[in-house]
Design a protein around this motif. Structure first.
Motif, PDB file in Angstrom:
ATOM      1  N   VAL A   1     145.079  57.121  57.369  1.00  0.00           N
ATOM      2  CA  VAL A   1     143.859  56.473  56.873  1.00  0.00           C
ATOM      3  C   VAL A   1     142.695  56.983  57.701  1.00  0.00           C
ATOM      4  O   VAL A   1     142.781  57.039  58.926  1.00  0.00           O
ATOM      5  CB  VAL A   1     143.972  54.929  57.024  1.00  0.00           C
ATOM      6  CG1 VAL A   1     142.662  54.263  56.625  1.00  0.00           C
ATOM      7  CG2 VAL A   1     145.131  54.392  56.192  1.00  0.00           C
ATOM      8  N   LYS A   2     141.638  57.421  57.019  1.00  0.00           N
ATOM      9  CA  LYS A   2     140.491  57.932  57.795  1.00  0.00           C
ATOM     10  C   LYS A   2     139.179  57.653  57.093  1.00  0.00           C
ATOM     11  O   LYS A   2     139.130  57.498  55.858  1.00  0.00           O
ATOM     12  CB  LYS A   2     140.648  59.426  58.032  1.00  0.00           C
ATOM     13  CG  LYS A   2     140.552  60.226  56.764  1.00  0.00           C
ATOM     14  CD  LYS A   2     141.051  61.643  56.966  1.00  0.00           C
ATOM     15  CE  LYS A   2     141.320  62.332  55.652  1.00  0.00           C
ATOM     16  NZ  LYS A   2     142.383  61.677  54.870  1.00  0.00           N
TER      17      LYS A   2
ATOM     18  N   GLU B   1     133.325  56.538  53.324  1.00  0.00           N
ATOM     19  CA  GLU B   1     134.446  56.095  52.482  1.00  0.00           C
ATOM     20  C   GLU B   1     135.757  56.161  53.265  1.00  0.00           C
ATOM     21  O   GLU B   1     135.970  57.085  54.046  1.00  0.00           O
ATOM     22  CB  GLU B   1     134.593  57.011  51.240  1.00  0.00           C
ATOM     23  CG  GLU B   1     133.465  56.859  50.257  1.00  0.00           C
ATOM     24  CD  GLU B   1     133.599  57.783  49.059  1.00  0.00           C
ATOM     25  OE1 GLU B   1     134.720  58.281  48.799  1.00  0.00           O
ATOM     26  OE2 GLU B   1     132.574  58.013  48.393  1.00  0.00           O
ATOM     27  N   TRP B   2     136.627  55.191  52.992  1.00  0.00           N
ATOM     28  CA  TRP B   2     137.970  55.212  53.582  1.00  0.00           C
ATOM     29  C   TRP B   2     138.914  55.922  52.619  1.00  0.00           C
ATOM     30  O   TRP B   2     138.999  55.574  51.444  1.00  0.00           O
ATOM     31  CB  TRP B   2     138.471  53.795  53.838  1.00  0.00           C
ATOM     32  CG  TRP B   2     137.746  53.153  54.977  1.00  0.00           C
ATOM     33  CD1 TRP B   2     136.689  52.303  54.908  1.00  0.00           C
ATOM     34  CD2 TRP B   2     138.007  53.352  56.369  1.00  0.00           C
ATOM     35  NE1 TRP B   2     136.267  51.937  56.162  1.00  0.00           N
ATOM     36  CE2 TRP B   2     137.058  52.571  57.083  1.00  0.00           C
ATOM     37  CE3 TRP B   2     138.937  54.111  57.096  1.00  0.00           C
ATOM     38  CZ2 TRP B   2     137.028  52.523  58.478  1.00  0.00           C
ATOM     39  CZ3 TRP B   2     138.909  54.052  58.482  1.00  0.00           C
ATOM     40  CH2 TRP B   2     137.967  53.279  59.159  1.00  0.00           C
ATOM     41  N   ILE B   3     139.615  56.917  53.133  1.00  0.00           N
ATOM     42  CA  ILE B   3     140.568  57.696  52.321  1.00  0.00           C
ATOM     43  C   ILE B   3     141.967  57.454  52.876  1.00  0.00           C
ATOM     44  O   ILE B   3     142.187  57.517  54.091  1.00  0.00           O
ATOM     45  CB  ILE B   3     140.232  59.205  52.371  1.00  0.00           C
ATOM     46  CG1 ILE B   3     138.846  59.476  51.771  1.00  0.00           C
ATOM     47  CG2 ILE B   3     141.308  60.036  51.663  1.00  0.00           C
ATOM     48  CD1 ILE B   3     138.715  59.203  50.287  1.00  0.00           C
ATOM     49  N   GLY B   4     142.907  57.173  51.991  1.00  0.00           N
ATOM     50  CA  GLY B   4     144.302  56.988  52.388  1.00  0.00           C
ATOM     51  C   GLY B   4     145.155  58.128  51.844  1.00  0.00           C
ATOM     52  O   GLY B   4     144.903  58.626  50.750  1.00  0.00           O
TER      53      GLY B   4
ATOM     54  N   PRO C   1     145.954  49.437  57.527  1.00  0.00           N
ATOM     55  CA  PRO C   1     146.898  50.048  58.467  1.00  0.00           C
ATOM     56  C   PRO C   1     147.822  51.072  57.807  1.00  0.00           C
ATOM     57  O   PRO C   1     148.209  50.908  56.643  1.00  0.00           O
ATOM     58  CB  PRO C   1     147.719  48.861  58.979  1.00  0.00           C
ATOM     59  CG  PRO C   1     147.273  47.662  58.254  1.00  0.00           C
ATOM     60  CD  PRO C   1     146.145  48.001  57.356  1.00  0.00           C
ATOM     61  N   VAL C   2     148.144  52.121  58.541  1.00  0.00           N
ATOM     62  CA  VAL C   2     149.207  53.041  58.145  1.00  0.00           C
ATOM     63  C   VAL C   2     150.459  52.203  57.892  1.00  0.00           C
ATOM     64  O   VAL C   2     150.730  51.259  58.626  1.00  0.00           O
ATOM     65  CB  VAL C   2     149.442  54.082  59.268  1.00  0.00           C
ATOM     66  CG1 VAL C   2     150.759  54.816  59.100  1.00  0.00           C
ATOM     67  CG2 VAL C   2     148.275  55.062  59.308  1.00  0.00           C
ATOM     68  N   GLY C   3     151.194  52.528  56.836  1.00  0.00           N
ATOM     69  CA  GLY C   3     152.394  51.747  56.517  1.00  0.00           C
ATOM     70  C   GLY C   3     152.147  50.718  55.420  1.00  0.00           C
ATOM     71  O   GLY C   3     153.093  50.131  54.900  1.00  0.00           O
ATOM     72  N   THR C   4     150.877  50.507  55.054  1.00  0.00           N
ATOM     73  CA  THR C   4     150.579  49.552  53.966  1.00  0.00           C
ATOM     74  C   THR C   4     151.243  50.031  52.677  1.00  0.00           C
ATOM     75  O   THR C   4     151.151  51.203  52.323  1.00  0.00           O
ATOM     76  CB  THR C   4     149.045  49.437  53.767  1.00  0.00           C
ATOM     77  OG1 THR C   4     148.467  48.959  54.970  1.00  0.00           O
ATOM     78  CG2 THR C   4     148.711  48.497  52.611  1.00  0.00           C
TER      79      THR C   4
END
Ligand SMILES: *Cc1c(COP(=O)(O)O)cnc(C)c1O
Length: 385
Positions: free
Chosen positions: A256-257, A277-280, A326-329
């Motif tokens: 996530v960044k 923007e948040w990119i997953g 969070p990573v893992g969502t």
């Protein structure tokens, strides 16, 4: 319980209770003497051949059907002992293997029988069903004369047992019944040319068995709707019981960044941020069957829809996130999350195809997790097993 390990955060969940529910519900609307072939070709339409087969048989299906001999052999290797019918064409040189494994083949050419007869050793009879083409135009005999010749040849040769005959409808899923009616009446007419009718006579696929359950011979071939999917959108409202999709496709955020105005995402840089923007990043791509045409499709995160941005890659896909997560969502690509649902039909519509193709498309690289009674009962990993 078999739990094969897998080492990635992308998986299919198959709800076996839904598979059983559709078989049981179909059984309730069929006349008592009508048997059910559970169609588990193409790895059970992507859901898993042996897991679906076992569930369907336990729920009341009598036989299995697949498209190819390899699929039938695979079921035997996995311990399935019930009758399995191969619906497609098999090479004559493979007839002895079918006989040995007690698999039932579809036949429709006299020449095929002559060739197979030379290779069969008469120790174990080969069970066959004669395919009649009443308007599908793929395989099958079309005339009374062909039926007479094939029936006579089989009766004159110990290597074979003519157990069944069948045809296949091209338009049973269409609201306009006329082509279906024509095929059905041609089938009935051609059945009259048998000197002795085989024991198992079947013509109905899911659409025909659900819409016209009364009266059509003594077995049906139940495929797509066993998996909780309507054979077509136009007949969905007409179905006699509600369907429950058995397959979900899930993954988890691997990265996530935050990106800023003007920054780009993916091959070809087709997506550009218009602000912060948040990119997953998701560990799934076109090699998993999540194809490039799904760029722009929405996925479910925290119960909300959010779009795929940038190109789908072979192994990874990027989505726009509403906020930092969070990573893992967990991310649902097909299935429900909270009160939101992304159905197989929604994906099919996006891809301008039918639901059948969507579940078949999920590749062997994606492990399948089987749920029964709300619990994981089996995990199957097509790569490591
Ligand atoms: C695939 C197939 C079926 C099952 O059809 P559904 O529409 O999935 O129910 C039945 N018969 C034949 C010959 C098939 O190839």
């Amino acid at each position: 319980m078999e739990l094969q390990p897998f080492y990635r955060d992308t998986w299919v969940e198959v709800n076996l209770d839904h598979i059983a529910y559709h078989v049981q519900s179909l059984k309730q609307i069929l006349p008592e003497d009508v048997k059910i072939f559970a169609v588990v070709k193409a790895n059970g339409y992507g859901h898993g051949d042996v897991q679906v087969a076992r569930t369907a048989i336990h729920a009341g299906a009598n036989f299995l059907a697949v498209a190819t001999l390899d699929e039938a052999v695979a079921l035997r290797h996995k311990g399935i002992t019930v009758p399995v019918l191969v619906l497609g064409a098999t090479r004559p040189q493979d007839a002895p293997l079918a006989a040995k494994l007690n698999l039932t083949l579809t036949v429709f050419q006299l020449e095929w029988l002559v060739q197979a007869n030379e290779m069969l050793n008469n120790e174990k009879r080969l069970r066959v069903h004669l395919k009649i083409d009443t308007g599908m135009g793929r395989i099958g005999v079309k005339t009374a004369q062909e039926i007479n010749e094939i029936e006579a040849y089989i009766n004159g040769h110990q290597a074979f047992y003519l157990e069944g005959t069948f045809t296949h409808f091209a338009q049973a899923d269409s609201l306009d019944k006329s082509y279906y009616d024509q095929q059905l009446s041609d089938f009935k007419r051609l059945l009259e040319s048998f000197r002795q009718l085989p024991e198992i006579i079947h013509c109905s696929n899911s659409a025909a068995s659900l819409r016209f359950p009364e009266g059509h011979f003594n077995a049906v071939r139940f495929g797509i709707s066993m998996y909780g999917l309507s054979p077509s959108l136009e007949i969905e409202q007409e179905l006699p019981f509600p369907l429950k999709e058995a397959l979900s496709l899930k993954t988890r955020l691997t990265h996530v960044k935050l990106i800023h105005k003007g920054e780009k995402v993916g091959y070809g840089s087709t997506y550009e941020a218009s602000g912060d923007e948040w990119i997953g990043t998701l560990p799934i791509g076109y090699a998993d069957g999540w194809i490039r045409k799904l760029q722009g499709q929405e996925v479910l995160v925290e119960g909300h829809r959010t779009p795929i941005v940038g190109r789908v890659c072979m192994d990874q896909t990027t989505i726009k996130l509403p906020t930092s997560l969070p990573v893992g969502t967990e991310v649902t690509l097909i299935g429900s999350q909270g009160s939101e649902l992304i159905s197989v039909n929604e994906i099919a519509q996006k891809l301008e195809t039918i639901n059948y193709e969507v579940t078949c498309m999920v590749s062997n690289r994606v492990p399948r997790v089987y749920i029964q009674g709300g619990k994981i009962v089996e995990v199957s990993n097509g790569l490591i097993s």
